[in-house]
Design an enzyme around this catalytic site. Structure first.
Site, mmCIF file in Angstrom:
data_model
loop_
_atom_site.group_PDB
_atom_site.id
_atom_site.type_symbol
_atom_site.label_atom_id
_atom_site.label_comp_id
_atom_site.label_asym_id
_atom_site.label_seq_id
_atom_site.Cartn_x
_atom_site.Cartn_y
_atom_site.Cartn_z
ATOM 1 N N THR A 152 5.921 1.865 14.011
ATOM 2 C CA THR A 152 4.471 1.697 14.185
ATOM 3 C C THR A 152 3.966 2.007 15.592
ATOM 4 N N SER B 245 5.002 -16.453 -7.163
ATOM 5 C CA SER B 245 4.586 -17.331 -8.267
ATOM 6 C C SER B 245 3.473 -16.698 -9.098
ATOM 7 N N ARG C 171 9.596 -8.807 -4.233
ATOM 8 C CA ARG C 171 9.865 -10.212 -3.952
ATOM 9 C C ARG C 171 9.474 -11.056 -5.136
ATOM 10 N N GLN D 224 6.381 -7.923 6.906
ATOM 11 C CA GLN D 224 5.204 -8.768 7.158
ATOM 12 C C GLN D 224 4.389 -7.880 8.103
ATOM 13 N N LYS E 264 9.325 -4.675 15.201
ATOM 14 C CA LYS E 264 9.372 -3.280 14.765
ATOM 15 C C LYS E 264 10.127 -2.409 15.778
ATOM 16 N N HIS F 106 -3.033 3.593 8.910
ATOM 17 C CA HIS F 106 -3.432 4.404 7.760
ATOM 18 C C HIS F 106 -3.871 3.499 6.617
ATOM 19 N N GLN G 119 0.832 -1.216 0.000
ATOM 20 C CA GLN G 119 0.000 0.000 0.000
ATOM 21 C C GLN G 119 0.863 1.261 0.000
ATOM 22 N N LEU H 114 9.970 0.285 3.862
ATOM 23 C CA LEU H 114 8.539 0.051 4.086
ATOM 24 C C LEU H 114 8.197 -1.434 4.000
ATOM 25 N N GLU I 233 1.939 0.250 17.035
ATOM 26 C CA GLU I 233 1.831 -1.038 17.751
ATOM 27 C C GLU I 233 2.929 -1.173 18.807
ATOM 28 N N TYR J 41 5.027 -8.918 15.952
ATOM 29 C CA TYR J 41 5.173 -7.830 14.971
ATOM 30 C C TYR J 41 5.717 -6.582 15.660
HETATM 31 P P1 NAP Z 1 1.777 -3.768 3.105
HETATM 32 O O1 NAP Z 1 0.730 -3.258 2.170
HETATM 33 O O2 NAP Z 1 1.563 -5.073 3.777
HETATM 34 O O3 NAP Z 1 3.138 -3.843 2.259
HETATM 35 C C1 NAP Z 1 4.252 -4.522 2.728
HETATM 36 C C2 NAP Z 1 5.290 -4.583 1.634
HETATM 37 O O4 NAP Z 1 6.417 -5.324 2.119
HETATM 38 C C3 NAP Z 1 4.821 -5.333 0.366
HETATM 39 O O5 NAP Z 1 5.386 -4.711 -0.748
HETATM 40 C C4 NAP Z 1 5.420 -6.714 0.551
HETATM 41 O O6 NAP Z 1 5.628 -7.411 -0.650
HETATM 42 C C5 NAP Z 1 6.758 -6.319 1.177
HETATM 43 N N1 NAP Z 1 7.417 -7.431 1.847
HETATM 44 C C6 NAP Z 1 6.884 -8.346 2.691
HETATM 45 N N2 NAP Z 1 7.822 -9.228 3.073
HETATM 46 C C7 NAP Z 1 8.966 -8.868 2.438
HETATM 47 C C8 NAP Z 1 10.275 -9.422 2.396
HETATM 48 N N3 NAP Z 1 10.587 -10.536 3.072
HETATM 49 N N4 NAP Z 1 11.216 -8.802 1.646
HETATM 50 C C9 NAP Z 1 10.889 -7.694 0.926
HETATM 51 N N5 NAP Z 1 9.668 -7.145 0.917
HETATM 52 C C10 NAP Z 1 8.717 -7.726 1.659
HETATM 53 O O7 NAP Z 1 2.090 -2.707 4.234
HETATM 54 P P2 NAP Z 1 1.779 -1.130 4.259
HETATM 55 O O8 NAP Z 1 0.445 -0.922 4.886
HETATM 56 O O9 NAP Z 1 2.081 -0.547 2.940
HETATM 57 O O10 NAP Z 1 2.838 -0.634 5.345
HETATM 58 C C11 NAP Z 1 4.118 -0.183 4.931
HETATM 59 C C12 NAP Z 1 5.064 -0.240 6.121
HETATM 60 O O11 NAP Z 1 4.598 0.607 7.152
HETATM 61 C C13 NAP Z 1 5.212 -1.625 6.756
HETATM 62 O O12 NAP Z 1 6.538 -1.733 7.200
HETATM 63 C C14 NAP Z 1 4.277 -1.581 7.938
HETATM 64 O O13 NAP Z 1 4.694 -2.485 8.931
HETATM 65 C C15 NAP Z 1 4.426 -0.149 8.356
HETATM 66 N N6 NAP Z 1 3.272 0.447 9.010
HETATM 67 C C16 NAP Z 1 2.069 0.428 8.387
HETATM 68 C C17 NAP Z 1 0.982 1.022 8.994
HETATM 69 C C18 NAP Z 1 -0.377 1.013 8.334
HETATM 70 O O14 NAP Z 1 -1.347 1.277 9.045
HETATM 71 N N7 NAP Z 1 -0.465 0.765 7.046
HETATM 72 C C19 NAP Z 1 1.146 1.667 10.233
HETATM 73 C C20 NAP Z 1 2.397 1.666 10.825
HETATM 74 C C21 NAP Z 1 3.472 1.079 10.208
HETATM 75 P P3 NAP Z 1 4.434 -8.243 -1.370
HETATM 76 O O15 NAP Z 1 3.620 -7.219 -2.110
HETATM 77 O O16 NAP Z 1 5.169 -9.184 -2.241
HETATM 78 O O17 NAP Z 1 3.647 -8.909 -0.273
HETATM 79 N N1 GDD Z 2 -7.522 -7.679 10.425
HETATM 80 C C1 GDD Z 2 -8.670 -7.775 11.125
HETATM 81 N N2 GDD Z 2 -9.643 -8.600 10.681
HETATM 82 N N3 GDD Z 2 -8.814 -7.033 12.243
HETATM 83 C C2 GDD Z 2 -9.985 -7.121 12.911
HETATM 84 C C3 GDD Z 2 -11.022 -7.955 12.492
HETATM 85 C C4 GDD Z 2 -10.850 -8.734 11.317
HETATM 86 O O1 GDD Z 2 -11.720 -9.490 10.893
HETATM 87 N N4 GDD Z 2 -12.055 -7.815 13.357
HETATM 88 C C5 GDD Z 2 -11.680 -6.940 14.278
HETATM 89 N N5 GDD Z 2 -10.421 -6.513 14.023
HETATM 90 C C6 GDD Z 2 -9.662 -5.557 14.846
HETATM 91 C C7 GDD Z 2 -8.272 -6.042 15.248
HETATM 92 O O2 GDD Z 2 -8.371 -6.978 16.329
HETATM 93 C C8 GDD Z 2 -7.632 -4.717 15.630
HETATM 94 O O3 GDD Z 2 -7.984 -4.364 16.931
HETATM 95 C C9 GDD Z 2 -8.278 -3.715 14.654
HETATM 96 O O4 GDD Z 2 -9.405 -4.388 14.105
HETATM 97 C C10 GDD Z 2 -7.362 -3.282 13.530
HETATM 98 O O5 GDD Z 2 -6.828 -4.432 12.921
HETATM 99 P P1 GDD Z 2 -6.009 -4.342 11.539
HETATM 100 O O6 GDD Z 2 -6.780 -3.605 10.524
HETATM 101 O O7 GDD Z 2 -5.554 -5.732 11.212
HETATM 102 O O8 GDD Z 2 -4.778 -3.404 11.911
HETATM 103 P P2 GDD Z 2 -3.783 -3.399 13.169
HETATM 104 O O9 GDD Z 2 -4.156 -2.228 14.021
HETATM 105 O O10 GDD Z 2 -3.714 -4.725 13.800
HETATM 106 O O11 GDD Z 2 -2.373 -3.157 12.456
HETATM 107 C C11 GDD Z 2 -2.234 -2.161 11.434
HETATM 108 O O12 GDD Z 2 -1.854 -0.936 12.012
HETATM 109 C C12 GDD Z 2 -0.566 -0.937 12.669
HETATM 110 C C13 GDD Z 2 -0.345 0.464 13.240
HETATM 111 O O13 GDD Z 2 -1.068 0.620 14.405
HETATM 112 C C14 GDD Z 2 -1.197 -2.690 10.441
HETATM 113 O O14 GDD Z 2 -1.179 -1.842 9.330
HETATM 114 C C15 GDD Z 2 0.189 -2.705 11.052
HETATM 115 O O15 GDD Z 2 1.146 -3.030 10.035
HETATM 116 C C16 GDD Z 2 0.489 -1.316 11.636
HETATM 117 O O16 GDD Z 2 1.765 -1.293 12.207
#
Ligand code: NAP
Ligand code: GDD
Length: 355
Positions: free
Chosen positions: A134, A38, A35, A90, A161, A187, A14, A87, A136, A157
């Site tokens: 993050t 397949s 990465r 997992q 981080k 986000h 994303q 960025l 988290e 996770y």
């Molecule tokens: P995302 O959509 O899950 O994207 C993760 C990216 O990492 C994808 O391109 C994935 O590749 C790649 N990746 C996974 N394993 C890898 C590996 N072993 N080697 C190289 N690349 C790998 O996550 P995002 O929401 O864009 O988040 C971007 C970053 O911000 C992440 O580090 C996440 O932990 C952090 N973050 C996100 C949020 C949020 O709310 N979105 C908040 C705080 C921090 P594939 O496409 O092949 O799977």
């Molecule tokens: N995924 C998911 N699926 N979450 C659920 C569900 C469901 O069916 N039902 C309830 N939830 C609740 C989770 O338990 C959590 O409390 C909340 O929804 C948000 O879950 P996610 O959207 O999976 O995000 P996250 O907060 O666990 O993690 C995301 O934000 C982090 C930053 O605070 C990810 O983007 C992380 O990579 C990021 O670091």
């Protein structure tokens, strides 16, 4: 003027895809780590592939992996970028309980591989480094969080981080690398991964509104998240890299909403009012007008540990760098529902014309 060169890990995700588009608009040359898979994993950047990779030669994708030191070292050596955005991860909290070792390797040690390669290759004066940290990492504190709040991770996770967060600071202080942490709260966007609650909900709501399904199964309805728009957050990343010095910044909206509220708003966008009945895993969300059940609880979505409440204070980045979020919670939910409906309609028309 010489074009800046960026290297993005996670370019197919994303944030990576949105950041690549943002930097290309700013006339950067963008290199991305992808990465081997397949099946194709470049769907989020396919729309810019032809213009920037084939025609203008401004976008380059390289096979590699954050678990593979050799590929990281080799790519940094070849590209010698001005800015590295780490960025790749997992990024699913619940899945980190299932794959803790892998998650630690990618999310924790992956960062170290990059930072160490930068120092060993003697690129520490040239390269600026951004780490996607993050909210988290704070765990369960039930208060407004800022850069001075303590960290108490409650998932593999989050602990992985936190390792990356600390090494970013350590390499900054020990070797003088321009290395900054963006401590990002949740986000989302229309290109959010489909197993995060936001996208899972908006896609299900779009399908329900078009008569393609009836029920959304979820886990904990009562956790609160500080949800922002990913487009705003990639801008914050870039601004952090242009700031006069490296540092750590919370990126958030200072608002928090429950998962329940997210679901209610998404249904409201398609004209359905959700009422709730029952308790615990028996709780249901039903259509106030038709009584049809649209939300049910499935225990498989509960986590061994849950972060119940997240709300971030972004005063530091606002006052020092001048960043504030533009898109609010309801705009975000509406944008995601609308986009899912548009895409579904497009694919239904496509399916019909293929037949
Ligand atoms: P995302 O959509 O899950 O994207 C993760 C990216 O990492 C994808 O391109 C994935 O590749 C790649 N990746 C996974 N394993 C890898 C590996 N072993 N080697 C190289 N690349 C790998 O996550 P995002 O929401 O864009 O988040 C971007 C970053 O911000 C992440 O580090 C996440 O932990 C952090 N973050 C996100 C949020 C949020 O709310 N979105 C908040 C705080 C921090 P594939 O496409 O092949 O799977
Ligand atoms: N995924 C998911 N699926 N979450 C659920 C569900 C469901 O069916 N039902 C309830 N939830 C609740 C989770 O338990 C959590 O409390 C909340 O929804 C948000 O879950 P996610 O959207 O999976 O995000 P996250 O907060 O666990 O993690 C995301 O934000 C982090 C930053 O605070 C990810 O983007 C992380 O990579 C990021 O670091």
């Amino acid at each position: 003027m010489k074009r800046k060169v960026a290297f993005i890990t996670g370019v197919t995700g994303q944030d990576g895809s949105l950041l690549a588009k943002f930097l290309l608009k700013k006339n950067y040359i963008v290199h991305g780590l992808k990465r081997r898979a397949s099946s194709f994993n470049t769907g989020r950047i396919d729309s810019i592939y032809e213009e920037h990779q084939l025609k203008n030669k401004k976008l380059f994708l390289h096979y590699g992996d954050l678990t593979d030191s050799l590929s990281i070292y080799d790519l940094l050596n070849k590209i010698k970028p001005d800015e590295v955005y780490n960025l790749g991860a997992q990024s699913h909290v619940a899945i980190s309980f299932i794959n803790p070792e892998y998650t630690t390797n990618v999310d924790g040690i992956g960062n170290l591989r990059l930072l160490d390669a930068i120092t060993k290759l003697k690129l520490k004066k040239k390269i600026k480094f951004f780490q996607a940290s993050t909210s988290e990492m704070y765990g369960n504190q039930k208060k407004i969080l800022n850069e001075n709040s303590k960290f108490e991770p409650v998932s593999p996770y989050a602990s992985a981080k936190l390792l990356a967060y600390w090494n970013t600071k350590i390499y900054r202080e020990a070797y003088g690398i321009f290395a900054s942490n963006g401590i990002m709260f949740n986000h989302e966007s229309p290109v959010r991964g489909e197993n995060f609650i936001s996208k899972k909900t908006t896609k299900a709501v779009a399908e329900i509104s078009l008569g393609l399904r009836e029920v959304l199964y979820v886990g904990n309805l009562n956790s609160y998240r500080d949800w922002g728009y990913a487009g705003d957050y990639v801008e914050a990343m870039w601004k952090i890299m242009q700031y006069k010095k490296s540092d750590d910044f919370v990126i958030a909206t200072n608002k928090t909403h429950s998962v329940r509220k997210f679901i209610e708003l998404a249904f409201k966008r398609v004209g359905i009012t959700i009422n709730w009945k029952g308790q615990g895993i028996k709780e249901i969300g039903y259509n106030k007008e038709t009584n049809k059940i649209h939300v049910r609880i499935d225990e498989i979505y509960f986590r061994p540990n849950e972060v119940e409440y997240l709300k971030g204070d972004y005063t530091k980045i606002k006052n020092s760098i001048g960043w504030s979020p533009r898109i609010n919670f309801s705009m975000l939910v509406n944008m995601m529902v609308d986009e899912d409906i548009k895409n579904l309609k497009k694919s239904t028309i496509q399916f019909k014309s293929d037949k």
